[in-house]
Design an enzyme around this catalytic site. Structure first.
Site, PDB file in Angstrom:
ATOM      1  N   ASP A   1     -82.253  92.672  38.073  1.00  0.00           N
ATOM      2  CA  ASP A   1     -82.168  93.393  39.338  1.00  0.00           C
ATOM      3  C   ASP A   1     -81.472  94.733  39.120  1.00  0.00           C
ATOM      4  O   ASP A   1     -80.460  94.818  38.420  1.00  0.00           O
ATOM      5  CB  ASP A   1     -81.407  92.578  40.379  1.00  0.00           C
TER       6      ASP A   1
ATOM      7  N   ASP B   1     -72.216  87.061  46.383  1.00  0.00           N
ATOM      8  CA  ASP B   1     -71.920  85.668  46.718  1.00  0.00           C
ATOM      9  C   ASP B   1     -70.823  85.078  45.841  1.00  0.00           C
ATOM     10  O   ASP B   1     -69.835  84.534  46.331  1.00  0.00           O
ATOM     11  CB  ASP B   1     -73.188  84.813  46.644  1.00  0.00           C
TER      12      ASP B   1
ATOM     13  N   ASP C   1     -84.352  87.131  35.834  1.00  0.00           N
ATOM     14  CA  ASP C   1     -84.935  88.428  36.169  1.00  0.00           C
ATOM     15  C   ASP C   1     -83.848  89.488  36.047  1.00  0.00           C
ATOM     16  O   ASP C   1     -82.680  89.178  35.850  1.00  0.00           O
ATOM     17  CB  ASP C   1     -85.546  88.420  37.582  1.00  0.00           C
TER      18      ASP C   1
END
Length: 515
Positions: A129, A205, A127
């Protein structure tokens, strides 16, 4: 502008010694992630179209003018996207529309996270973002139909036709995110915009997910060494791995997912922390576990994910060991995923065969009945004419002819029994007591009674794969397993399409096309 391709190096390979000895002679043109026989993972060739470090960068200075200092300041870079082969046409029209509308309103907009990483690697992103300088309420003013979701980390879901684009805000991230790691100091020479981007990247992360791309300026921003880790095929946490995983336990599964999908290796501290903190997954919300497992298994990297889960001692906590996901990976990908019903059905089917091995003809009859929705008698007649050789390495098969000898009623009973076993296996996935008792048989293995699949979901799996038709509407002929897949229906969990793909995967596993 310098262009180049990374050559193969010992650092890019993470195979164990026996596997590397059997794989090292493969041609460098093999670009896909490769799995060693024991479960180790490596990439035969490093990513293409990545630029070699410029001379001024190797001396500690990059195109932005920042210099490396003697402290722990992370060198930051503004890189020309053309050096990675990134073109605006690689961004879907729906995402471009969101970017352009926000830009026209005077807001800064960037692509962020895994999509930038995948564009650099010339892969299809799962996807796209978007992050913007606009407040979420301002995003909603630009897109009145959008919804703000999430409590801890609110974002906007912008709807473009039937596609959802996730849009986050720098201001929201700054309020809800953690403070920057004290080991990282503000880069020398960065302006206010750089500082905002830099702080946001420190909240990510992994370094390979901490990249930003400005499609209008065609610039990739790298403040935390993400490009270098992509070059070296490394999965590295932005902060210390142990602290990062304690902060968000789901990152343990995300590290495995990224390594499996890209053929990357975990850095030493990440690998150690994954093993040390594996039991903390039992305290993770089941819905998040299900989501991460679905990302692993439904987007084309199921086999590699399961091998890494096994290697790091996570498989016995999360899933039973199985052997059919290679065929699933051949059919699904990030741009054509399946609904979770499919991989859960595969797990239930495998559990049913482990509990009671079946004759290959029984499995073939079951697959044909599931695939074409023909009557069981028709499926059995077609299965009996099958001349393909079954996979003798598939240990969950029984080759005893007595299982199907005699009248057709015995074969029919076996097929119906298999369907009922699949239904029972799916039902047991939600039975905590059953799981606890099953694990008690293996005292050397970590104990786990974790249940993360919802009852309604498993009931759908039971209905989908636990029944076959006894009677049909007449002869329909031999069904073709080469029928084209309707991926839109598959992603939505359509009953008939999911059954067909499931049957095709099982049949191709038991009767490989080339054996």
């Amino acid at each position: 502008m310098a262009y180049g391709t990374f050559a193969i190096s010992s650092k890019a390979l993470v195979f164990c010694r026996p596997c590397y000895g059997s794989i090292r002679d493969l041609p460098f043109s093999l670009r896909t992630p490769t799995i060693g026989r024991c479960g180790c993972v490596g990439a035969i060739a490093a990513p293409r179209n990545l630029v070699k470090p410029r001379k001024e960068e190797s001396r500690g200075k990059d195109v932005s003018g920042a210099r490396k200092s003697k402290d722990k300041t992370m060198p930051w870079k503004k890189l020309d996207a053309n050096e990675f082969g990134i073109q605006r046409s690689m961004i879907p029209e729906s995402t471009r529309m969101v970017l352009n509308k926000l830009r026209k309103k005077g807001f800064q907009v960037y692509l962020v996270g895994g999509c930038v990483r995948d564009l650099i690697l010339d892969r299809i992103p799962k996807d796209f973002d978007v992050i913007t300088s606009a407040e979420l309420k301002e995003v909603r003013q630009v897109f009145p139909r959008c919804q703000i979701v999430g409590r801890r980390f609110p974002i906007c879901h912008v709807y473009v036709d039937d596609i959802i684009i996730e849009v986050s805000s720098f201001s929201t991230s700054a309020r809800t995110g953690k403070a920057p790691n004290k080991n990282f100091r503000k880069p020398v020479g960065c302006n206010e915009r750089d500082y905002i981007r830099w702080k946001n990247c420190l909240q990510r992360d992994f370094t390979v997910n901490g990249l930003m791309f400005d499609p209008l300026e065609n610039v990739v921003y790298d403040y935390i060494g993400g490009v270098e880790d992509i070059k070296n095929s490394k999965v590295r946490t932005v902060s210390a791995a142990k602290l990062s995983f304690v902060e968000d336990k789901a990152r343990i599964l995300r590290a495995i997912r990224i390594a499996a999908r890209l053929g990357f290796s975990l850095t030493k501290d990440v690998a150690v922390s994954v093993k040390e903190l594996s039991s903390s997954l039992l305290r993770l919300d089941p819905s998040r576990v299900q989501m991460e497992i679905n990302y692993m298994l439904a987007y084309g990297s199921a086999e590699a994910s399961l091998r890494l889960l096994w290697r790091f001692g996570l498989l016995e906590i999360l899933l039973p060991i199985q052997s059919m996901f290679r065929n699933l990976d051949r059919l699904v990908a990030p741009d054509r995923p399946c609904a979770e019903l499919l991989w859960i059905g595969i797990l239930a089917f495998h559990k049913a065969l482990v509990d009671q091995p079946r004759n290959p003809t029984v499995v073939a009859s079951y697959c044909l009945a599931i695939y074409s929705d023909i009557s069981l008698s028709e499926a059995m007649e077609i299965a009996k004419t099958n001349t393909k050789q079954h996979n003798s390495n598939f240990q969950e098969l029984s080759v005893h002819e007595k299982d199907i000898a005699g009248s057709g009623s015995k074969l029919s009973q076996q097929v119906m029994s298999l369907a009922e076993s699949v239904k029972s296996a799916a039902r047991k996935m939600h039975d905590r007591d059953y799981l606890a008792n099953a694990m008690s048989k293996y005292p050397q293995a970590p104990s786990s009674d974790m249940v993360f699949m919802s009852r309604p979901l498993l009931e759908r799996v039971q209905r989908m794969f636990g029944s076959v038709r006894r009677k049909g509407d007449g002869e329909r002929g031999v069904p073709s397993l080469d029928r084209r897949i309707n991926y839109k229906s598959l992603a939505l969990g359509d009953f008939h399409e999911t059954r067909r793909v499931f049957a095709r995967i099982v049949f191709d596993t038991v009767y490989p096309p080339k054996i």
